[in-house]
Scaffold this motif. Structure first.
Motif, PDB file in Angstrom:
ATOM      1  N   ARG A 162       0.827  -1.208   0.000  1.00 27.00           N
ATOM      2  CA  ARG A 162       0.000   0.000   0.000  1.00 27.00           C
ATOM      3  C   ARG A 162       0.861   1.257   0.000  1.00 27.00           C
ATOM      4  NH1 ARG A 162      -0.987   2.916   4.092  1.00 27.00           N
ATOM      5  NH2 ARG A 162      -0.389   1.263   5.550  1.00 27.00           N
ATOM      6  N   GLU A 163       1.903   1.258   0.853  1.00 21.12           N
ATOM      7  CA  GLU A 163       2.783   2.435   0.920  1.00 21.12           C
ATOM      8  C   GLU A 163       3.570   2.614  -0.376  1.00 21.12           C
ATOM      9  OE1 GLU A 163       5.302   2.727   4.342  1.00 21.12           O
ATOM     10  OE2 GLU A 163       3.729   2.005   5.709  1.00 21.12           O
ATOM     11  N   ALA A 181       2.639   1.688  -3.333  1.00 21.36           N
ATOM     12  CA  ALA A 181       1.705   2.178  -4.352  1.00 21.36           C
ATOM     13  C   ALA A 181       1.508   3.685  -4.225  1.00 21.36           C
ATOM     14  CB  ALA A 181       0.366   1.444  -4.229  1.00 21.36           C
ATOM     15  N   GLU A 182       1.431   4.165  -2.977  1.00 20.85           N
ATOM     16  CA  GLU A 182       1.270   5.613  -2.751  1.00 20.85           C
ATOM     17  C   GLU A 182       2.533   6.360  -3.157  1.00 20.85           C
ATOM     18  OE1 GLU A 182       0.247   6.004   1.339  1.00 20.85           O
ATOM     19  OE2 GLU A 182      -1.771   5.172   1.092  1.00 20.85           O
ATOM     20  N   MET A 183       3.704   5.797  -2.828  1.00 18.13           N
ATOM     21  CA  MET A 183       4.973   6.449  -3.178  1.00 18.13           C
ATOM     22  C   MET A 183       5.139   6.594  -4.686  1.00 18.13           C
ATOM     23  SD  MET A 183       7.671   4.535  -0.627  1.00 18.13           S
ATOM     24  CE  MET A 183       7.495   4.545   1.149  1.00 18.13           C
ATOM     25  N   PHE A 184       4.787   5.531  -5.405  1.00 13.63           N
ATOM     26  CA  PHE A 184       4.975   5.536  -6.860  1.00 13.63           C
ATOM     27  C   PHE A 184       3.782   6.145  -7.604  1.00 13.63           C
ATOM     28  CE2 PHE A 184       7.937   1.983  -5.807  1.00 13.63           C
ATOM     29  CZ  PHE A 184       9.075   2.485  -6.429  1.00 13.63           C
ATOM     30  N   GLY A 185       2.655   6.313  -6.892  1.00 16.12           N
ATOM     31  CA  GLY A 185       1.462   6.848  -7.548  1.00 16.12           C
ATOM     32  C   GLY A 185       0.877   5.872  -8.547  1.00 16.12           C
ATOM     33  N   VAL A 186       0.882   4.580  -8.177  1.00 14.88           N
ATOM     34  CA  VAL A 186       0.381   3.528  -9.072  1.00 14.88           C
ATOM     35  C   VAL A 186      -0.567   2.621  -8.290  1.00 14.88           C
ATOM     36  CG1 VAL A 186       2.480   3.553 -10.470  1.00 14.88           C
ATOM     37  CG2 VAL A 186       2.316   1.977  -8.527  1.00 14.88           C
ATOM     38  N   SER A 187      -1.120   1.636  -8.990  1.00 12.93           N
ATOM     39  CA  SER A 187      -2.028   0.686  -8.345  1.00 12.93           C
ATOM     40  C   SER A 187      -1.242  -0.400  -7.608  1.00 12.93           C
ATOM     41  CB  SER A 187      -2.932   0.026  -9.396  1.00 12.93           C
ATOM     42  OG  SER A 187      -2.155  -0.777 -10.259  1.00 12.93           O
ATOM     43  N   ARG A 188      -1.886  -1.030  -6.629  1.00 13.29           N
ATOM     44  CA  ARG A 188      -1.240  -2.111  -5.892  1.00 13.29           C
ATOM     45  C   ARG A 188      -0.901  -3.312  -6.773  1.00 13.29           C
ATOM     46  NH1 ARG A 188      -3.775  -2.906   0.080  1.00 13.29           N
ATOM     47  NH2 ARG A 188      -2.177  -4.534   0.036  1.00 13.29           N
ATOM     48  N   PRO A 189      -1.777  -3.675  -7.768  1.00 12.01           N
ATOM     49  CA  PRO A 189      -1.394  -4.783  -8.655  1.00 12.01           C
ATOM     50  C   PRO A 189      -0.080  -4.519  -9.401  1.00 12.01           C
ATOM     51  CG  PRO A 189      -3.745  -4.410  -8.822  1.00 12.01           C
ATOM     52  CD  PRO A 189      -3.191  -3.290  -7.982  1.00 12.01           C
ATOM     53  N   SER A 190       0.181  -3.257  -9.768  1.00 13.45           N
ATOM     54  CA  SER A 190       1.439  -2.922 -10.453  1.00 13.45           C
ATOM     55  C   SER A 190       2.616  -3.133  -9.517  1.00 13.45           C
ATOM     56  CB  SER A 190       1.416  -1.473 -10.948  1.00 13.45           C
ATOM     57  OG  SER A 190       0.472  -1.298 -11.975  1.00 13.45           O
ATOM     58  N   VAL A 191       2.449  -2.750  -8.249  1.00 12.75           N
ATOM     59  CA  VAL A 191       3.498  -2.951  -7.255  1.00 12.75           C
ATOM     60  C   VAL A 191       3.728  -4.433  -7.030  1.00 12.75           C
ATOM     61  CG1 VAL A 191       4.097  -2.682  -4.813  1.00 12.75           C
ATOM     62  CG2 VAL A 191       3.156  -0.746  -6.086  1.00 12.75           C
ATOM     63  N   ARG A 192       2.622  -5.186  -6.931  1.00 19.86           N
ATOM     64  CA  ARG A 192       2.735  -6.638  -6.695  1.00 19.86           C
ATOM     65  C   ARG A 192       3.491  -7.308  -7.840  1.00 19.86           C
ATOM     66  NH1 ARG A 192      -2.471  -7.654  -6.034  1.00 19.86           N
ATOM     67  NH2 ARG A 192      -2.333  -6.712  -3.967  1.00 19.86           N
ATOM     68  N   GLY A 239       5.219  -9.586   4.682  1.00 25.28           N
ATOM     69  CA  GLY A 239       5.849  -8.545   3.880  1.00 25.28           C
ATOM     70  C   GLY A 239       6.901  -9.090   2.924  1.00 25.28           C
ATOM     71  N   THR A 240       7.647  -8.179   2.351  1.00 28.79           N
ATOM     72  CA  THR A 240       8.685  -8.526   1.377  1.00 28.79           C
ATOM     73  C   THR A 240      10.051  -8.178   1.956  1.00 28.79           C
ATOM     74  OG1 THR A 240       7.173  -8.102  -0.455  1.00 28.79           O
ATOM     75  CG2 THR A 240       9.521  -8.130  -0.967  1.00 28.79           C
ATOM     76  N   VAL A 241      10.937  -9.164   2.000  1.00 31.23           N
ATOM     77  CA  VAL A 241      12.235  -9.034   2.657  1.00 31.23           C
ATOM     78  C   VAL A 241      13.346  -9.027   1.612  1.00 31.23           C
ATOM     79  CG1 VAL A 241      13.843 -10.126   4.276  1.00 31.23           C
ATOM     80  CG2 VAL A 241      11.391 -10.168   4.735  1.00 31.23           C
ATOM     81  N   VAL A 242      14.325  -8.154   1.809  1.00 30.11           N
ATOM     82  CA  VAL A 242      15.483  -8.091   0.914  1.00 30.11           C
ATOM     83  C   VAL A 242      16.405  -9.265   1.207  1.00 30.11           C
ATOM     84  CG1 VAL A 242      17.526  -6.736   0.265  1.00 30.11           C
ATOM     85  CG2 VAL A 242      15.352  -5.583   0.743  1.00 30.11           C
ATOM     86  N   LEU A 243      16.843  -9.950   0.158  1.00 34.08           N
ATOM     87  CA  LEU A 243      17.737 -11.092   0.307  1.00 34.08           C
ATOM     88  C   LEU A 243      19.191 -10.672   0.155  1.00 34.08           C
ATOM     89  CD1 LEU A 243      15.823 -13.789  -1.790  1.00 34.08           C
ATOM     90  CD2 LEU A 243      15.752 -13.424   0.684  1.00 34.08           C
ATOM     91  N   SER A 244      20.083 -11.470   0.700  1.00 33.72           N
ATOM     92  CA  SER A 244      21.511 -11.215   0.560  1.00 33.72           C
ATOM     93  C   SER A 244      21.972 -11.564  -0.848  1.00 33.72           C
ATOM     94  CB  SER A 244      22.295 -12.033   1.583  1.00 33.72           C
ATOM     95  OG  SER A 244      23.682 -11.936   1.328  1.00 33.72           O
TER      96      SER A 244
END
Length: 239
Positions: free
Chosen positions: A38-39, A41-52, A71-76
């Motif tokens: 959600r955040e 999507a707001e930052m990029f000004g796009v829809s959540r499906p685009s972020v997903r 959530g989504t975690v950054v991998l090494s």
């Protein structure tokens, strides 16, 4: 000469590119969560499906992993597969931690060197904030093992070399349990903790002064001291 038609780039690809650039710039460390969909999507000004869709692209390239409800975690960039084999090895054979410290002496003396050359004002501010926290803990007679680890990671981040950062984060994740044991069993006196604080303050001072050679040498001195204390800790456990 033949030219190919220009194709408009999908929104999700543009989002993935920006997040990838941010990860590779060291804005996110391994194990750190990205902002929620959600955040983003707001930052990029796009829809959540685009972020997903963008996150799925990043997951397929091995940069992140999404967990249902987590959530989504950054991998090494430097770890293969799941779990931390090094951490398990250190837990079962504590003397292996001494081998890791030997590697840290080589690595971190040079991260300090490059940090002195490349640190930005925000990097230096973060180092100063951590030192202030360590000093506050000294007054309150509290341990600072987490702040200690954070300072070393911030110095690695200040190299602005994402490989240094990910290598350091992976090593510190593996060493976390061992280092906590050392802190609580060996650095017992106020004199010990004052000495550790002075080591870290001297490293930051060298980085702030842009003296790369002094930063490298001061870090090496500090880790040689830490190595001796760790040897004593392992010997105590073997006795």
């Amino acid at each position: 000469m033949k030219f190919k038609p220009i194709k408009p780039k999908k929104v999700s690809s543009q989002i993935a590119d920006q997040i990838r650039d941010s990860i590779l710039a060291g804005d996110f460390t391994p194990g750190e969560k990205l902002p929620p969909e959600r955040e983003l999507a707001e930052m990029f000004g796009v829809s959540r499906p685009s972020v997903r869709e963008a996150l799925n692209l990043l997951a397929s390239s091995g940069l992140v992993m999404s967990y249902q409800g987590g959530g989504t975690v950054v991998l090494s960039l430097v770890e293969a597969g799941q779990g931390n084999t090094l951490s398990d090895l250190i837990r079962s054979q504590q003397e292996r931690a001494l081998e890791v410290i030997e590697v840290r002496k080589c690595m971190e003396s040079w991260t300090a060197y490059y940090a002195a050359q490349r640190a930005l004002s925000e990097d230096l501010c973060r180092m100063e904030e951590i030192l202030a926290g360590m000093e506050k803990n000294l007054v309150a007679d509290l341990p600072s093992e987490d702040l200690d680890a954070n300072l070393h990671i911030v110095i690695a981040r200040a190299t602005h070399n994402v490989v240094w950062l990910h290598l350091m984060q992976s090593i510190f994740d593996a060493m976390k349990e061992f280092q906590r044991g050392v802190w609580r069993a060996v650095y017992l006196t106020t004199e010990d903790r004052n000495l550790l604080f002075r080591h870290h303050a001297d490293i930051v001072a060298a980085i702030r002064s842009r003296d790369a050679d002094a930063a490298r040498d001061t870090m090496l001195h500090h880790l040689t001291f830490a190595e001796k204390r760790s040897i004593a800790y392992v010997a105590r456990g073997a006795a």
